[in-house]
Scaffold this active site. Structure first.
Site, PDB file in Angstrom:
ATOM      1  N   GLY A  71      36.280  62.286   8.344  1.00  0.00           N
ATOM      2  CA  GLY A  71      35.569  61.098   8.802  1.00  0.00           C
ATOM      3  C   GLY A  71      34.425  61.467   9.731  1.00  0.00           C
ATOM      4  N   THR A  72      34.637  62.452  10.572  1.00  0.00           N
ATOM      5  CA  THR A  72      33.590  62.858  11.516  1.00  0.00           C
ATOM      6  C   THR A  72      32.346  63.324  10.769  1.00  0.00           C
ATOM      7  OG1 THR A  72      35.269  63.509  13.114  1.00  0.00           O
ATOM      8  CG2 THR A  72      33.076  64.444  13.423  1.00  0.00           C
ATOM      9  N   ASN A 150      40.040  52.102  16.366  1.00  0.00           N
ATOM     10  CA  ASN A 150      41.217  52.960  16.228  1.00  0.00           C
ATOM     11  C   ASN A 150      42.247  52.736  17.318  1.00  0.00           C
ATOM     12  OD1 ASN A 150      38.667  54.173  17.223  1.00  0.00           O
ATOM     13  ND2 ASN A 150      40.014  55.754  18.035  1.00  0.00           N
ATOM     14  N   GLN A 178      39.335  53.630   9.971  1.00  0.00           N
ATOM     15  CA  GLN A 178      40.637  53.012  10.251  1.00  0.00           C
ATOM     16  C   GLN A 178      40.920  51.807   9.358  1.00  0.00           C
ATOM     17  OE1 GLN A 178      43.115  54.070  12.009  1.00  0.00           O
ATOM     18  NE2 GLN A 178      42.131  55.733  13.139  1.00  0.00           N
ATOM     19  N   SER A 198      38.243  58.426   5.716  1.00  0.00           N
ATOM     20  CA  SER A 198      38.865  59.728   5.949  1.00  0.00           C
ATOM     21  C   SER A 198      40.244  59.792   5.297  1.00  0.00           C
ATOM     22  CB  SER A 198      38.995  59.958   7.467  1.00  0.00           C
ATOM     23  OG  SER A 198      39.736  61.124   7.718  1.00  0.00           O
ATOM     24  N   GLY A 199      40.512  60.897   4.605  1.00  0.00           N
ATOM     25  CA  GLY A 199      41.762  61.034   3.839  1.00  0.00           C
ATOM     26  C   GLY A 199      43.027  60.927   4.665  1.00  0.00           C
ATOM     27  N   HIS A 200      43.034  61.597   5.824  1.00  0.00           N
ATOM     28  CA  HIS A 200      44.324  61.702   6.529  1.00  0.00           C
ATOM     29  C   HIS A 200      44.746  60.419   7.232  1.00  0.00           C
ATOM     30  CE1 HIS A 200      43.137  62.524  10.874  1.00  0.00           C
ATOM     31  NE2 HIS A 200      41.975  62.613  10.283  1.00  0.00           N
ATOM     32  N   THR A 236      31.496  74.443  -1.859  1.00  0.00           N
ATOM     33  CA  THR A 236      32.448  74.326  -2.968  1.00  0.00           C
ATOM     34  C   THR A 236      33.480  73.257  -2.652  1.00  0.00           C
ATOM     35  OG1 THR A 236      32.091  76.634  -3.522  1.00  0.00           O
ATOM     36  CG2 THR A 236      34.109  75.622  -4.380  1.00  0.00           C
ATOM     37  N   CYS A 324      44.510  62.780  29.331  1.00  0.00           N
ATOM     38  CA  CYS A 324      45.205  63.976  28.848  1.00  0.00           C
ATOM     39  C   CYS A 324      45.903  63.808  27.502  1.00  0.00           C
ATOM     40  CB  CYS A 324      46.206  64.510  29.869  1.00  0.00           C
ATOM     41  SG  CYS A 324      45.412  64.847  31.424  1.00  0.00           S
TER      42      CYS A 324
END
Ligand code: PLP
Length: 400
Positions: A71-72, A150, A178, A198-200, A236, A324
C-alpha cells in the site's frame, strides 16, 4: 494458548484458499512471466487472471490495475505520478489523519518546494467538505484523501469529494487500503483517478499491493526499469503473491454483504458490552459511519500499552494509540487531530476484526477486560479515585 487476533487493520492472516493458489508458484512454477518460453509464459496468463480479479472487486478494468509491492508504494506512486505529470502545480491537499504512507511523503515534498494543505477533522474524525472547498486553487497537483481511517475506521465522503474534484478537473487519489475488501467500492460509480490497496489487509500475503489508475489519467512510473506492468512499474513480478492477491479479492467480493453483517454484529457486541461493563470508556470516531470491523475505545485512567500487555497474557492481540506500541514515539496523530483528550489517547485500544473471528473470542474479551481495566486503574491514583465514582469524569460516555 490460542491466539485471539483482533489486530486485522495491522495485518490479516492469509486465507487458506489464497495460500493453496500461491504454493505451486513458490514450488514448481517459478518461471518469469516475461520469458518467451512456455514455462514462464504460462505465468503471464496467471498474472493477468489475478489482475482481472482485483479489477472486478473494485469495478475497474484489468488495464487500470498496476501491481505494486504494498500500500505504501501505491500511495507514494500516486502522489509522485501526479507531481511529475503536472510539473507547474505545487499544491497538494491531503488530511491530518492519513496513514504515514501519504502523510510523510507529503511532508517530504514540502522540503522540495511543494505546498501541502493538511485538512482538519472534527472530534468524530469526520471531514468537512467546506474545508476542502476553501483551499482549492489553480495550483493543485493532487488531492489525496483516504477512504477510511486505519485507527478509527471512520469513512470519508469520498464519492462527494470525487464529484467536486472531477467537476474542477483536479486529480484525486484515495488511499483505500483499509476499505477494499471490507466495504463495497465501485470505481465505475466513484470518479476517483487513483486508488491504493494492499494485499495483507484482505487475507493476501504481505509484500503485494495494487494501484488503480483510471483509463486516460496521465501516469508516471515511480519505479523505473524494465517493461513490466506495461512500463508503469518495473521489477520482475511477485507472481505467487499477485496470484494470492487475486484470489483474496475474489473471496472478498463473493461474501462481502454477509461478512459486513457478521463483522458488524461481532464488533457491536464487543463495543456495547465494554461500554456497559467498564466505566469511563468512550468510542473514538463516528459510530454511524465507519468500517464494520473496527472499534477504537478509550479507557480513561489506564495506559493503552499496559492493557495490551495484560490482554496479551491471554493471547489477545489488539493495538493502541499511545506511544511505542504503535511503533512510533508519538501518541496517535489521528486521535490528536480529532482533539481527543491526552489521557483518552493514552488509554486507547483498537480492536479490528476479520471473518476468522468468532463469537466465542468476543465473549472471551468481554469476560476478561473489565477485570483488567479495574486492576490497572487501581494502580493509578486517578483511577483509584474514579473507582469510588466520587469525581465526575467529563468524557464519560453515558449509555442509554
Ligand atoms: N494506508 C493505510 C490506510 C494503511 O492502513 C496502511 C497500512 O497499515 C498503509 C497505507 C500501508 O500499507 P502497506 O503496509 O501495505 O504498505
Amino acid at each position: 494458548m490460542n491466539t485471539i487476533y483482533f489486530d486485522n487493520n495491522a495485518t490479516t492472516p492469509v486465507a487458506l484458499e489464497v495460500l493453496d493458489e500461491m504454493l505451486p508458484h513458490l514450488k514448481k512454477l517459478y518461471g518469469n512471466p516475461s520469458s518467451m518460453h512456455t514455462f514462464g509464459g504460462q505465468l503471464h496468463k496467471k498474472v493477468e487472471e489475478a489482475r482481472g480479479k482485483v479489477a472486478q472487486l473494485i469495478g475497474a478494468e484489468p488495464e487500470e490495475i498496476i501491481f505494486t509491492s504494498c500500500g505504501t508504494e501505491s500511495d507514494n506512486t500516486a502522489i509522485m505520478s501526479a507531481v511529475e505529470s503536472l510539473p507547474n502545480k505545487k499544491h497538494i491537499i491531503t488530511t491530518r489523519v492519513e496513514h504515514p504512507a501519504v502523510l510523510n511523503f507529503c511532508k517530504h515534498l514540502t522540503r522540495k518546494g511543494f505546498r501541502v494543505t493538511f485538512l482538519p477533522v472534527n472530534n468524530l474524525g469526520q471531514l468537512n467538505i467546506d474545508e476542502l472547498l476553501k483551499v482549492i486553487d489553480k495550483d493543485i497537483a493532487l488531492v489525496s484523501i483516504m477512504y477510511s481511517n486505519n485507527e478509527t475506521g471512520v469513512i470519508f465522503p469520498i464519492a462527494d469529494i470525487a464529484e467536486i474534484l472531477k467537476e474542477r478537473r483536479i486529480l484525486f487519489h484515495t488511499d483505500a487500503v483499509q476499505a477494499v475488501g471490507k466495504i463495497p467500492i465501485d470505481t465505475k460509480e466513484l470518479p476517483v483517478d487513483m486508488l491504493s490497496l494492499s494485499g495483507h489487509k484482505l487475507h493476501a500475503p504481505k509484500g503485494v499491493g495494487a494501484l488503480y489508475v483510471r483509463k486516460g489519467t496521465r501516469f508516471y512510473p515511480f519505479i523505473i526499469g524494465g517493461h513490466q506492468e506495461r512500463g508503469r512499474r518495473a521489477g520482475t513480478e511477485n507472481v505467487a503473491s499477485i496470484i494470492g492477491l487475486g484470489k483474496a479479492c475474489e473471496l472478498a467480493g463473493k461474501n462481502l454483504t454477509e461478512e459486513i453483517t457478521y463483522l458488524k454484529g461481532l464488533r457491536d457486541k464487543l463495543e456495547t458490552a465494554l461500554l456497559k461493563s467498564c466505566p469511563d470508556v468512550r468510542v473514538n470516531g463516528d459510530i454511524n459511519n465507519r468500517l464494520p470491523n473496527t472499534t477504537n475505545l478509550s479507557f480513561e485512567y489506564v495506559e493503552g500499552e499496559a492493557v495490551l500487555l495484560r490482554i496479551n497474557e491471554y493471547g489477545i492481540c489488539a493495538s493502541s494509540g499511545s506511544a511505542c506500541t504503535s511503533g512510533s514515539l508519538e501518541p496517535s496523530h489521528v486521535l490528536r487531530a480529532m482533539g481527543v483528550p491526552f489521557t483518552a489517547i493514552h488509554g486507547s485500544i483498537r480492536f479490528s476484526l476479520s471473518r476468522y473471528n468468532t463469537e466465542a473470542e468476543i465473549d472471551r474479551v468481554i469476560e476478561i477486560m473489565p477485570e483488567i481495566i479495574k486492576e490497572l486503574r487501581m494502580l493509578s491514583p486517578f483511577g483509584r479515585d474514579r473507582l469510588d465514582q466520587s469525581i465526575k469524569c467529563p468524557y464519560r460516555l453515558d449509555l442509554p
